[in-house]
Structures are given as structure tokens and as C-alpha cells.
Motif scaffolding. Structure first.
Motif, mmCIF file in Angstrom:
data_model
loop_
_atom_site.group_PDB
_atom_site.id
_atom_site.type_symbol
_atom_site.label_atom_id
_atom_site.label_comp_id
_atom_site.label_asym_id
_atom_site.label_seq_id
_atom_site.Cartn_x
_atom_site.Cartn_y
_atom_site.Cartn_z
ATOM 1 N N TYR A 46 -19.493 46.254 -6.196
ATOM 2 C CA TYR A 46 -18.058 46.251 -6.441
ATOM 3 C C TYR A 46 -17.479 47.626 -6.137
ATOM 4 O O TYR A 46 -18.166 48.648 -6.234
ATOM 5 N N THR A 55 -9.636 44.586 -7.614
ATOM 6 C CA THR A 55 -9.774 43.121 -7.577
ATOM 7 C C THR A 55 -8.981 42.461 -6.462
ATOM 8 O O THR A 55 -8.976 41.241 -6.354
ATOM 9 N N SER A 56 -8.306 43.245 -5.610
ATOM 10 C CA SER A 56 -7.541 42.623 -4.528
ATOM 11 C C SER A 56 -7.557 43.516 -3.293
ATOM 12 O O SER A 56 -7.877 44.693 -3.372
ATOM 13 N N THR A 58 -8.373 44.344 1.025
ATOM 14 C CA THR A 58 -9.578 44.574 1.814
ATOM 15 C C THR A 58 -9.603 46.032 2.241
ATOM 16 O O THR A 58 -8.559 46.675 2.380
ATOM 17 N N LYS A 71 -13.792 43.030 0.141
ATOM 18 C CA LYS A 71 -12.690 42.070 0.002
ATOM 19 C C LYS A 71 -12.531 41.735 -1.475
ATOM 20 O O LYS A 71 -13.495 41.363 -2.127
ATOM 21 N N ASN A 72 -11.307 41.895 -1.959
ATOM 22 C CA ASN A 72 -11.006 41.641 -3.373
ATOM 23 C C ASN A 72 -11.971 42.376 -4.297
ATOM 24 O O ASN A 72 -12.424 41.849 -5.308
ATOM 25 N N GLY A 73 -12.309 43.610 -3.904
ATOM 26 C CA GLY A 73 -13.113 44.473 -4.749
ATOM 27 C C GLY A 73 -14.612 44.321 -4.653
ATOM 28 O O GLY A 73 -15.352 45.036 -5.317
ATOM 29 N N ASP A 76 -18.313 41.936 0.975
ATOM 30 C CA ASP A 76 -18.427 40.578 1.517
ATOM 31 C C ASP A 76 -19.507 40.598 2.591
ATOM 32 O O ASP A 76 -19.243 40.906 3.751
#
Length: 189
Positions: A46, A55-56, A58, A71-73, A76
Motif C-alpha cells: 500500500y 485510497t484513490s 493512480t 491504483k487506489n493506494g 496493481d
């Protein structure tokens, strides 16, 4: 009565331990003001900014193992494609910038020339990928270009941005009129 209090305390302690073992960030991530990637006990990586989990959005984020697509924290690991940060546009494979990649890659804005993992906006050439040979202007495939263009292997007849290997005939550019055989200018004639 005492046994009920002890049992309740044990259940509460077990629930707390269970919760923290699943989502607790590393000690580094908990440090006040920490910014960077941290692996939590659940195995996921994370991104933290100033000690807070992002949390949001990229981004491309660096740690000691490389540059990662977040992506989103969360890293990916399934993402393959192009991504941008303050240093430019990069080719990402399986969530990590692939500095060994040289070729063509696509995003929502078109097909781009990648050299050592970075988009080469200075490329004006004819380059190949698994779909054929294409004319690039400013690092991007120009599907509207019709004419002659050069690369390290010679001069080529370009139709709709791609080398037309089926073309045999005459073609003209600012240097003159040229004989083309199978898409390549034949200087021997």
C-alpha cells in the motif's frame, strides 16, 4: 462472575489480535509522516502519504525494488500498459516499470515508441511491432501519414501510417521521384 469477565477479556483480546494481524501496516508505515510503499501483514503493498493510507487515484511510486503502478493506494500487479508520473510516460508490465522494454505500446492516446521503458517523444522513424511497421512522428504512430519515410534499414512507402509492403511503383517526396519495390525505395534503379 470473575470467570465471565476473564472470558470476555480473552474474547476481546483475541478479536483485537485477529484484526491487527490482518491489516496492520508495517512499523515503518505507522511512523508519523511516512510517505512511501509498505507491505502489510496480508501481503499487499500500500502507498502511504504523510502517514496516511492513500485510497484513490493512480501514480507511479518508487521503493527499493523498483517503480510500481499504484491504483487506489495499492500496487496493481495485474496492470500492463503506459502510465505517467512527473518524470514522463513509462511502460509498466505486471505493475512495475519495465526499463528493459523497447518497442511500441498503446494507451488511450495512441501507439507510442518506448525505449528502455520510457516513451521517446523525439522518435521520428519507421518502427516495428507484432502488427507491422509504422511511421512515428514525435514518438507516436501517425496513422494519417502517406508518403516516404526513413529508418536505419532504408526508405519506405507509408500508407495510412504503415509500411505498404505490397506497393511497387513510383513515389515522390521533397527529394525527388523514387522507384519503390515491395514498399522499399530501390536506389539501384
Amino acid at each position: 462472575m470473575r470467570s465471565k469477565k476473564v472470558r470476555a477479556a480473552m474474547i476481546a483480546a483475541a478479536a483485537c489480535l485477529s484484526f491487527t494481524s490482518v491489516v496492520a501496516p508495517s512499523a515503518t508505515a505507522l511512523a508519523a509522516g511516512y510517505t512511501g510503499l509498505a507491505q502489510e501483514a496480508n501481503g499487499n503493498w500500500y502507498y502511504y502519504n504523510n502517514g496516511q493510507k492513500v485510497t484513490s487515484g493512480t501514480n507511479l511510486v518508487q521503493n527499493e525494488y523498483g517503480w510500481w503502478y499504484v491504483k487506489n493506494g495499492q500496487i496493481d500487479f495485474t496492470y500492463t500498459g503506459l502510465a505517467q508520473n512527473e518524470y514522463g510516460w513509462w511502460y509498466v508490465r505486471n505493475g512495475k516499470i519495465d526499463f528493459s522494454y523497447t518497442g511500441l505500446a498503446q494507451n488511450d492516446y495512441g501507439w507510442w515508441r518506448i525505449v528502455n521503458g520510457a516513451v521517446d517523444f523525439n522518435c521520428n522513424s519507421v518502427e516495428a511491432n507484432e502488427y507491422g511497421w509504422f511511421y512515428l512522428r514525435g514518438g507516436k504512430v501517425d496513422f494519417n501519414y502517406n508518403g516516404l519515410a526513413a529508418n536505419a534499414y532504408g526508405w519506405w512507402k507509408i500508407t495510412g501510417g504503415a509500411v505498404d509492403f505490397n506497393y511497387t511503383g513510383m513515389a515522390q517526396n521533397e527529394y525527388g521521384l523514387w522507384h519503390v519495390v515491395n514498399g522499399m525505395v530501390d536506389f539501384s534503379r
